[in-house]
Design a protein around this motif. Sequence first.
Motif, mmCIF file in Angstrom:
data_model
loop_
_atom_site.group_PDB
_atom_site.id
_atom_site.type_symbol
_atom_site.label_atom_id
_atom_site.label_comp_id
_atom_site.label_asym_id
_atom_site.label_seq_id
_atom_site.Cartn_x
_atom_site.Cartn_y
_atom_site.Cartn_z
ATOM 1 N N SER A 93 -38.407 8.519 39.331
ATOM 2 C CA SER A 93 -37.960 8.096 38.006
ATOM 3 C C SER A 93 -37.156 9.198 37.343
ATOM 4 O O SER A 93 -37.417 10.387 37.558
ATOM 5 N N THR A 94 -36.191 8.766 36.553
ATOM 6 C CA THR A 94 -35.441 9.670 35.698
ATOM 7 C C THR A 94 -35.749 9.292 34.253
ATOM 8 O O THR A 94 -36.515 8.348 34.008
ATOM 9 N N TYR A 95 -35.147 9.971 33.328
ATOM 10 C CA TYR A 95 -35.377 9.653 31.926
ATOM 11 C C TYR A 95 -34.982 8.206 31.629
ATOM 12 O O TYR A 95 -35.659 7.505 30.896
ATOM 13 N N ASN A 96 -33.864 7.751 32.226
ATOM 14 C CA ASN A 96 -33.332 6.426 31.918
ATOM 15 C C ASN A 96 -33.865 5.284 32.766
ATOM 16 O O ASN A 96 -33.941 4.157 32.293
ATOM 17 N N THR A 97 -34.180 5.533 34.036
ATOM 18 C CA THR A 97 -34.488 4.405 34.909
ATOM 19 C C THR A 97 -35.327 4.826 36.105
ATOM 20 O O THR A 97 -35.751 5.978 36.215
ATOM 21 N N ASP A 98 -35.555 3.891 36.995
ATOM 22 C CA ASP A 98 -36.337 4.128 38.202
ATOM 23 C C ASP A 98 -35.475 3.865 39.429
ATOM 24 O O ASP A 98 -34.575 3.019 39.407
ATOM 25 N N TYR A 99 -35.798 4.583 40.496
ATOM 26 C CA TYR A 99 -35.153 4.408 41.800
ATOM 27 C C TYR A 99 -36.257 4.121 42.802
ATOM 28 O O TYR A 99 -37.311 4.763 42.759
ATOM 29 N N ILE A 100 -36.018 3.173 43.682
ATOM 30 C CA ILE A 100 -36.990 2.862 44.722
ATOM 31 C C ILE A 100 -36.314 3.033 46.070
ATOM 32 O O ILE A 100 -35.221 2.506 46.311
ATOM 33 N N LEU A 101 -36.973 3.775 46.931
ATOM 34 C CA LEU A 101 -36.490 3.975 48.294
ATOM 35 C C LEU A 101 -37.410 3.226 49.248
ATOM 36 O O LEU A 101 -38.629 3.193 49.042
ATOM 37 N N THR A 102 -36.821 2.619 50.259
ATOM 38 C CA THR A 102 -37.572 2.032 51.366
ATOM 39 C C THR A 102 -36.972 2.599 52.641
ATOM 40 O O THR A 102 -35.841 3.098 52.641
ATOM 41 N N LYS A 103 -37.708 2.503 53.715
ATOM 42 C CA LYS A 103 -37.120 2.881 54.989
ATOM 43 C C LYS A 103 -35.909 1.981 55.216
ATOM 44 O O LYS A 103 -35.918 0.791 54.864
ATOM 45 N N THR A 104 -34.861 2.532 55.762
ATOM 46 C CA THR A 104 -33.614 1.796 55.970
ATOM 47 C C THR A 104 -33.860 0.548 56.817
ATOM 48 O O THR A 104 -33.242 -0.495 56.574
ATOM 49 N N THR A 105 -34.772 0.628 57.755
ATOM 50 C CA THR A 105 -35.065 -0.534 58.606
ATOM 51 C C THR A 105 -35.648 -1.702 57.812
ATOM 52 O O THR A 105 -35.592 -2.843 58.263
ATOM 53 N N ASP A 106 -36.214 -1.440 56.627
ATOM 54 C CA ASP A 106 -36.796 -2.486 55.778
ATOM 55 C C ASP A 106 -35.910 -2.876 54.597
ATOM 56 O O ASP A 106 -36.243 -3.800 53.856
ATOM 57 N N PHE A 107 -34.810 -2.157 54.419
ATOM 58 C CA PHE A 107 -34.056 -2.286 53.167
ATOM 59 C C PHE A 107 -33.459 -3.675 52.957
ATOM 60 O O PHE A 107 -33.593 -4.249 51.868
ATOM 61 N N ASP A 108 -32.789 -4.231 53.949
ATOM 62 C CA ASP A 108 -32.184 -5.556 53.776
ATOM 63 C C ASP A 108 -33.247 -6.606 53.468
ATOM 64 O O ASP A 108 -33.049 -7.470 52.615
ATOM 65 N N ARG A 109 -34.368 -6.511 54.144
ATOM 66 C CA ARG A 109 -35.463 -7.452 53.883
ATOM 67 C C ARG A 109 -36.008 -7.264 52.466
ATOM 68 O O ARG A 109 -36.310 -8.240 51.764
ATOM 69 N N ALA A 110 -36.099 -6.009 52.007
ATOM 70 C CA ALA A 110 -36.559 -5.735 50.643
ATOM 71 C C ALA A 110 -35.627 -6.377 49.621
ATOM 72 O O ALA A 110 -36.088 -7.011 48.662
ATOM 73 N N MET A 111 -34.329 -6.224 49.834
ATOM 74 C CA MET A 111 -33.363 -6.820 48.904
ATOM 75 C C MET A 111 -33.482 -8.347 48.894
ATOM 76 O O MET A 111 -33.445 -8.978 47.837
ATOM 77 N N LYS A 112 -33.662 -8.929 50.060
ATOM 78 C CA LYS A 112 -33.792 -10.388 50.164
ATOM 79 C C LYS A 112 -35.047 -10.881 49.448
ATOM 80 O O LYS A 112 -35.005 -11.851 48.683
ATOM 81 N N VAL A 113 -36.163 -10.209 49.675
ATOM 82 C CA VAL A 113 -37.426 -10.592 49.046
ATOM 83 C C VAL A 113 -37.314 -10.503 47.528
ATOM 84 O O VAL A 113 -37.763 -11.402 46.810
ATOM 85 N N LEU A 114 -36.742 -9.422 47.036
ATOM 86 C CA LEU A 114 -36.610 -9.255 45.584
ATOM 87 C C LEU A 114 -35.658 -10.286 44.986
ATOM 88 O O LEU A 114 -35.907 -10.812 43.905
ATOM 89 N N GLU A 115 -34.587 -10.592 45.698
ATOM 90 C CA GLU A 115 -33.654 -11.617 45.222
ATOM 91 C C GLU A 115 -34.352 -12.977 45.157
ATOM 92 O O GLU A 115 -34.166 -13.732 44.194
#
Length: 124
Positions: A93-115
């Motif tokens: 987290s920064t003062y303004n917002t949050d960043y979430i990291l996933t393993k690259t092998t899971d990233f596309d699936r993470a984006m799909k699930v969240l969408e």
Amino acid sequence: MLTLKPLKQSFSICQVRDYSQVNWDSPYIFLSKTDQENSLVCSSQDVPDNAIEVDNGWSAFRIEGVLDFSLIGILSKLSAILADNEIGIFAVSTYNTDYILTKTTDFDRAMKVLEEKGYKIEKI
């Protein structure tokens, strides 16, 4: 619903001896220091030579906009959705917002699930 912006680069999570070799010109640097360790999240191309441990192969997205401190549960909701889909995260987290990291092998699936859960994914 919130907008999530995938970042275009590969990240590494490191434990470093000190911060003397950090590339301060990099657009993304996340530092954590405690009485037990110095941690660094940086672009994979910027991993310093004094890294003690390095875990490569991470991708990240940012929650777009400035998040007011009174907003509750944003990170919790995102992480719960990903956990329910067996996707591990590393959050910073920064003062303004949050960043979430996933393993690259899971990233596309993470984006799909969240969408699918109603989050808007900004196209890169």
